[in-house]
Every structure is written in C-alpha cells, then in structure tokens.
Enzyme design. Sequence first.
Site, mmCIF file in Angstrom:
data_model
loop_
_atom_site.group_PDB
_atom_site.id
_atom_site.type_symbol
_atom_site.label_atom_id
_atom_site.label_comp_id
_atom_site.label_asym_id
_atom_site.label_seq_id
_atom_site.Cartn_x
_atom_site.Cartn_y
_atom_site.Cartn_z
ATOM 1 C CE LYS A 20 0.926 1.175 4.471
ATOM 2 N NZ LYS A 20 1.690 2.397 4.873
ATOM 3 C CG ASP A 145 -0.857 0.189 8.280
ATOM 4 O OD1 ASP A 145 -1.593 1.113 8.673
ATOM 5 O OD2 ASP A 145 0.330 0.355 7.942
#
Length: 290
Positions: A20, A145
């Site tokens: 990401k 996350d």
Amino acid sequence: MTLKKINRAVWTERWPAPAKLNLMLRITGQRSDGYHLLQTVFQFIDLCDWITFHPVGNGVVSLQKTIPGVPEADDLTIRAAKLLKAETGCEQGVCIEVEKNLPMGGGLGGGSSDAATTLVVLNELWNLNLSRERLAELGLTLGADVPVFVYGYSSWAEGIGEKLERIDVPEQWVVLIRPDCHVDTKEVFLAKDLTRNSKSIRIVDFIAGQHQNDCLGVVRERYQPVKDALVELSEFSEARLTGTGACVFAQFDSKKAAVSAYRSLQKKWQVYLVKGVNESPLFSRLKAGN
C-alpha cells in the site's frame, strides 16, 4: 462484497499480499494508550508478496521458511492463522509459504498485508464463514494497517487507521524508491518534533491537493538516504513519503514519463515501476477465481 467459497483444489495456489501507499498522512492527536490519531488515504499498488497455503493434518501452524531476523512465533502470518483457530475452534493445520518481495521497514505494509491475506484466504479454505468485518476486527489486534488490507479497497482512514471509507483515486503509474535504510516506525512516532496536532481535513480537501505527510520532516532529518532519494525523485515529479518510510514515491500521469524516470533512477537506486490500483489484487484474484 460476497465471495463464493474457494474450492479445496486451490489450496496450493499463490495468493497476493499487495503493498500500500499512504497518499497523505496527517496526525491529528494521540490517545491515552499512546496510539496516534490520524487521517490517511490508502491505495494499493501491484507489487506483492505471494503466499501459498499447504494443508496439514496435524493441526499445526508453521512456516515453510522463516524470514531472517523474525522468529516464527512473531511472524504475522503465523499469528493470523493461530488467531483464526482460537476465534473459531478450527482444528485444521497449515504450512505457510511466503515469497517475500516487499521490503521490511519500507512503509509499504508488507507484514500487515501478509497477515490480512492469511486471514482472508484461510477463512475461505477452512470454511470458517467469518464476516469481512470480523476479520478486520481480528486484524486490528495484529496491527493498525491490517484492516485496510482485509477491506480490500482504496480508503480514507481515520482513528488509528481502522475507520475506513471507500474512496476512488486516480490509478496512476508510480515510481518507488527503496533507500538503503530501515526506518524505525516506533522511533518516528516517539520523536518530540513530530507534528501531532494537524487540523483535520475532509476528503474534498485531499482531492484538492492537500496530501502532506506529517512524518516526512522527522524521517528526512534522521535518515540521509531518504532525504537523498526525495531530492533525486523530485527532479521527475513530486516526491512523497509513504507511511513512515523508508520508501518514497512519485506518481505519473503517463507510463512513458514513469518509465523515463525509472530508467534514470535505477542506475543508482533500488527502484520499482508499479501501478496504483483501487481494488486490492487479492480481491481481484478471488473474484476472478469464482
């Protein structure tokens, strides 16, 4: 998104655990437990670790090969698999094989993504029927996350990163540099000069161009390789830090411009040419297989 059950025949297929990018990161406060409150925008890129799950009949969860410097018990894929077993009472076992491509300490979320892929895929392979929401809740206990990787779509995130709202952002070409250093995330968040009182913004403000990263100043001053990479990448496009780094990236409107920058920079840096994608490659793969 409702996904059909995966057939047992795909047990030994390779599953992506994508990286990401944080397209912006604002730190708006700090909780009493030390966690920082933030606003960020997550987007996936088509750079992935690859995970294969091998069924075993003795109920044991193990790694085919450990990552240097990471004891097996601390590996997030192992912890994720054991968490699923504890949550559901599942008695099945698995040997987990990880092809590690995402750099550790790079701000790309590699460990969190590996954990999320383990949660999502084993939930299907073991026929556990946990909801996406419950998987995200379990993932949050492994790392802040993990939920976005379970959610599987580009997201506007708040809280400590677990409050997610789907957002569509341009899927641009990206040149990513990995400086030759490992950024200590804990050190960055403990830094006295870290901004912790940024004003909250709205999605429309981000779209209008507000995409600062409040960790940038701290990381740039403490890690010279990151500072050097930012300077050199900025010659081609706006250079930005993802998460706490060490990786830095720049977006490009055309593949031609991205390739030109990539070729110039690869003479000196470890550099990747990738594409930003709004849907996680994991969920694109799951849908394609049904």
